[in-house]
Design a protein around this motif. Structure first.
Motif, PDB file in Angstrom:
ATOM      1  N   GLN A 187       0.838  -1.204   0.000  1.00 32.09           N
ATOM      2  CA  GLN A 187       0.000   0.000   0.000  1.00 32.09           C
ATOM      3  C   GLN A 187       0.872   1.254   0.000  1.00 32.09           C
ATOM      4  OE1 GLN A 187      -3.068  -0.290  -0.990  1.00 32.09           O
ATOM      5  NE2 GLN A 187      -4.227   0.315   0.835  1.00 32.09           N
ATOM      6  N   ALA A 188       1.937   1.207   0.814  1.00 34.06           N
ATOM      7  CA  ALA A 188       2.861   2.346   0.882  1.00 34.06           C
ATOM      8  C   ALA A 188       3.481   2.605  -0.491  1.00 34.06           C
ATOM      9  CB  ALA A 188       3.947   2.081   1.912  1.00 34.06           C
ATOM     10  N   LEU A 189       3.842   1.516  -1.200  1.00 37.57           N
ATOM     11  CA  LEU A 189       4.456   1.651  -2.515  1.00 37.57           C
ATOM     12  C   LEU A 189       3.523   2.335  -3.505  1.00 37.57           C
ATOM     13  CD1 LEU A 189       6.859   1.023  -4.368  1.00 37.57           C
ATOM     14  CD2 LEU A 189       5.815  -1.219  -4.830  1.00 37.57           C
ATOM     15  N   ASN A 190       2.245   1.961  -3.481  1.00 35.75           N
ATOM     16  CA  ASN A 190       1.279   2.570  -4.415  1.00 35.75           C
ATOM     17  C   ASN A 190       1.200   4.084  -4.205  1.00 35.75           C
ATOM     18  OD1 ASN A 190       0.603   0.100  -5.560  1.00 35.75           O
ATOM     19  ND2 ASN A 190      -1.075  -0.282  -4.122  1.00 35.75           N
ATOM     20  N   TYR A 191       1.105   4.490  -2.941  1.00 37.61           N
ATOM     21  CA  TYR A 191       1.022   5.932  -2.646  1.00 37.61           C
ATOM     22  C   TYR A 191       2.314   6.650  -3.026  1.00 37.61           C
ATOM     23  CZ  TYR A 191      -3.478   5.899  -0.243  1.00 37.61           C
ATOM     24  OH  TYR A 191      -4.820   5.820   0.044  1.00 37.61           O
ATOM     25  N   ALA A 192       3.466   6.015  -2.760  1.00 38.80           N
ATOM     26  CA  ALA A 192       4.748   6.650  -3.062  1.00 38.80           C
ATOM     27  C   ALA A 192       4.930   6.834  -4.571  1.00 38.80           C
ATOM     28  CB  ALA A 192       5.890   5.821  -2.488  1.00 38.80           C
ATOM     29  N   LEU A 193       4.531   5.830  -5.363  1.00 41.75           N
ATOM     30  CA  LEU A 193       4.636   5.943  -6.826  1.00 41.75           C
ATOM     31  C   LEU A 193       3.699   7.017  -7.371  1.00 41.75           C
ATOM     32  CD1 LEU A 193       4.888   2.140  -7.755  1.00 41.75           C
ATOM     33  CD2 LEU A 193       6.697   3.868  -7.973  1.00 41.75           C
ATOM     34  N   GLU A 194       2.475   7.096  -6.805  1.00 46.45           N
ATOM     35  CA  GLU A 194       1.540   8.143  -7.223  1.00 46.45           C
ATOM     36  C   GLU A 194       2.107   9.529  -6.878  1.00 46.45           C
ATOM     37  OE1 GLU A 194      -2.157   7.304  -5.316  1.00 46.45           O
ATOM     38  OE2 GLU A 194      -2.514   5.458  -6.444  1.00 46.45           O
ATOM     39  N   GLY A 195       2.719   9.614  -5.711  1.00 45.77           N
ATOM     40  CA  GLY A 195       3.324  10.891  -5.302  1.00 45.77           C
ATOM     41  C   GLY A 195       4.463  11.287  -6.220  1.00 45.77           C
ATOM     42  N   LEU A 196       5.298  10.303  -6.617  1.00 40.26           N
ATOM     43  CA  LEU A 196       6.402  10.580  -7.532  1.00 40.26           C
ATOM     44  C   LEU A 196       5.888  11.107  -8.865  1.00 40.26           C
ATOM     45  CD1 LEU A 196       9.393  10.460  -8.308  1.00 40.26           C
ATOM     46  CD2 LEU A 196       9.058   8.060  -8.952  1.00 40.26           C
ATOM     47  N   LYS A 197       4.812  10.526  -9.367  1.00 38.61           N
ATOM     48  CA  LYS A 197       4.232  10.960 -10.638  1.00 38.61           C
ATOM     49  C   LYS A 197       3.752  12.416 -10.559  1.00 38.61           C
ATOM     50  CE  LYS A 197       0.654   9.727 -14.000  1.00 38.61           C
ATOM     51  NZ  LYS A 197      -0.496   8.819 -14.293  1.00 38.61           N
ATOM     52  N   VAL A 198       3.127  12.765  -9.434  1.00 38.64           N
ATOM     53  CA  VAL A 198       2.609  14.134  -9.260  1.00 38.64           C
ATOM     54  C   VAL A 198       3.747  15.147  -9.276  1.00 38.64           C
ATOM     55  CG1 VAL A 198       1.483  15.709  -7.626  1.00 38.64           C
ATOM     56  CG2 VAL A 198       0.527  13.436  -8.015  1.00 38.64           C
ATOM     57  N   VAL A 199       4.824  14.868  -8.520  1.00 41.83           N
ATOM     58  CA  VAL A 199       5.910  15.856  -8.412  1.00 41.83           C
ATOM     59  C   VAL A 199       6.743  15.912  -9.689  1.00 41.83           C
ATOM     60  CG1 VAL A 199       6.030  15.825  -5.906  1.00 41.83           C
ATOM     61  CG2 VAL A 199       7.392  14.176  -7.188  1.00 41.83           C
ATOM     62  N   GLU A 200       6.826  14.791 -10.421  1.00 40.22           N
ATOM     63  CA  GLU A 200       7.534  14.825 -11.708  1.00 40.22           C
ATOM     64  C   GLU A 200       6.789  15.709 -12.710  1.00 40.22           C
ATOM     65  OE1 GLU A 200      10.021  10.614 -11.957  1.00 40.22           O
ATOM     66  OE2 GLU A 200       7.939  10.664 -12.674  1.00 40.22           O
TER      67      GLU A 200
END
Length: 522
Positions: A187-200
């Motif tokens: 679950q943590a990984l899903n949120y972290a990847l979504e966060g990375l996409k937003v900031v990129e």
């Protein structure tokens, strides 16, 4: 330059107070609190935050209340972080420090809950999201995961509608960190990847670096060390990029300054050539211009000299006026004291003698007259110290101390050099009044049990130091609240003697008053 900034903010508070606009005093007061927080001076930060809270309530401003609550939350968070670090450094007392950490975290949460209600009342989505994110982090640190998830989900829902990339990333980061601590790395990984996409998409190097750092931790928890190392490399790459940008900016600034200097040199050389050409072609015109320019400069010098003299005169006039005012006040006190002593005092003494010789009066009436007579004498002495003229300054100061020591619960110690015949009569009365006012303040306001006065005489100066063990006070706040007339008068009296007057906090408590009076002026 925090000290200079704080002084300017204090001046702003004072001016708004003089203009009768307490609502405007909120912002500089809060900013002082924030500066003290940055300096890790938490008690001072709290002191000014409480004052800012008073201004917020006076203005009845929800926006100001929200700002104050944000400041309180920061302070409690800072204290919690401090005790957490102590728990890591002092393993023997680790649990005690962790209890302190949890205590301040809970206080911060209480403030955030209040802020959430105010934000909803104001319909401020940004404030509501920020408060929800703060609550998520607080409950997560306390390992109350159910509450943390509740507020985290609420923040996630609001950030989708609000659309701010920075807030969305913070929400994703909070949830990723929360699930990782809970032991749910997928679950943590899903949120972290979504966060990375937003900031990129937003293009923020600092936030991208933080996202890769988080992903490295999550993959490490999942034992996927290859991915963990890849994201760690990305993190280091972005950190280096940020450092390079900073270095390039510094180099660009240096290059710009160099180019500017070279251009200025070129312009100066051109101006020099033009001047030489003009000198060779038209000496007469140049001489005329010099004369006109000289006249103009002379006129300007004269004008500025006039202005400077006027400013000096105004300043000297103010000093002389203050001096004359204090002198007139002392003369009036002297007259009233003499009238009390020679008029009312003598009349009371005569009545007392007549009553003593009469058999019709009671002992109670005689005692009442004696008490009234003693009170009149005491008031007369306070108004003008006749003993100053009869016995000198040293004995008069000792008399003040003896009187206060007998009439109050204050325990006073003293070390006093003989300073008679070392100052003018005007300086002596000013020193007497300042010491009298200082002890009056200690008795009335300091809640002290002990005080000490020392007076030392050197070749050139007289040094006076008065200190107590009372509750102390903030000289800055006293000025802000316009309750410092007595302090200003004390300062004015010492200035009139050519001396210096300082007030500071005692160690570990109380107040210290320091005075220096030069002898050579008289």
């Amino acid at each position: 330059r925090y000290e200079t900034a704080i002084q300017h903010l204090i001046n702003a508070i004072e001016i708004w107070g003089q203009l009768g606009k307490p609502g405007k005093q909120f912002t500089p007061t809060y900013q002082i609190s924030h500066l003290y927080y940055n300096l890790s001076m938490i008690p001072k930060a709290e002191e000014y935050l409480n004052k800012a809270s008073e201004f917020a309530e006076a203005a009845d401003s929800d926006n100001h209340r929200l700002t104050v609550n944000g400041g309180r939350s920061n302070i409690f968070g800072g204290l919690a972080s401090k005790y957490f670090k102590k728990s890591k450094l002092d393993l023997d007392n680790s649990e005690i420090f962790l209890d302190s950490m949890r205590h301040f975290l809970k206080k911060g949460i209480d403030v955030d809950v209040q802020s959430l209600e105010v934000a909803k009342k104001m319909n401020s989505k940004r404030a509501e999201i920020n408060t929800l994110l703060s609550l998520t982090a607080g409950y997560n640190t306390l390992e109350e995961f159910e509450e943390a998830l509740k507020y985290g989900k609420a923040a996630e829902t609001l950030t989708k509608d609000y659309g701010d990339p920075n807030l969305i990333n913070r929400s994703k980061y909070n949830m990723a960190y929360l699930y990782n601590v809970m032991g749910v790395p997928k679950q943590a990984l899903n949120y972290a990847l979504e966060g990375l996409k937003v900031v990129e998409e937003a293009g923020s190097d600092r936030l991208i670096a933080r996202a890769h750092d988080m992903l490295s931790d999550i993959y490490s928890e999942m034992n996927d060390y290859k991915e963990a190392i890849d994201h760690l490399k990305h993190y280091q790459s972005y950190q280096q990029k940020i450092a390079d940008i900073e270095n390039n900016r510094v180099l660009a600034d240096a290059e710009a300054k160099y180019q500017t200097t070279e251009k200025e040199k070129e312009i100066l050389n051109q101006q020099k050539d033009i001047l030489e050409l003009e000198n060779s072609n038209d000496k007469i015109s140049t001489q005329r211009n010099y004369l006109m320019g000289g006249g103009l400069i002379t006129g300007l010098i004269g004008f500025f000299g006039f202005r400077l003299n006027k400013i000096r005169k105004e300043r000297n006039d103010k000093i002389q006026f203050a001096d004359a005012l204090i002198h007139a006040q002392e003369e009036e006190r002297k007259r009233i004291a003499r009238d009390l002593h020679d008029g009312v005092g003598q009349s009371l003494l005569l009545i007392k003698k007549q009553m003593e010789s009469s058999h019709e009066t009671t002992l109670e009436n005689q005692q009442m007259i004696s008490s009234t007579l003693e009170e009149v004498r005491s008031i007369s002495q306070d108004l003008h110290p006749f003993q100053l003229e009869k016995f000198g300054l040293t004995a008069t100061i000792k008399a003040i101390i003896t009187k206060i020591d007998r009439s109050s619960d204050l325990f006073i110690t003293s070390e006093i050099d003989d300073i008679d015949q070392q100052l003018s009569g005007k300086a002596e009365i000013n020193i007497y009044r300042v010491i009298q006012e200082a002890f009056s303040n200690i008795v009335k306001h300091a809640e002290a049990t002990a005080a000490k006065v020392s007076i030392q005489s050197s070749d050139k100066d007289i040094f006076i130091k008065i200190q107590d063990n009372g509750k102390g006070f903030d000289h800055e706040l006293a000025v802000i609240q316009s309750k410092s007339l007595g302090l200003r008068t004390m300062h004015e009296r010492i200035s009139n003697t050519g001396g210096t007057f300082n007030i500071k906090k005692g160690s570990p408590e109380g107040t210290v008053l320091e005075i220096r009076i030069p002898k050579e002026k008289y």
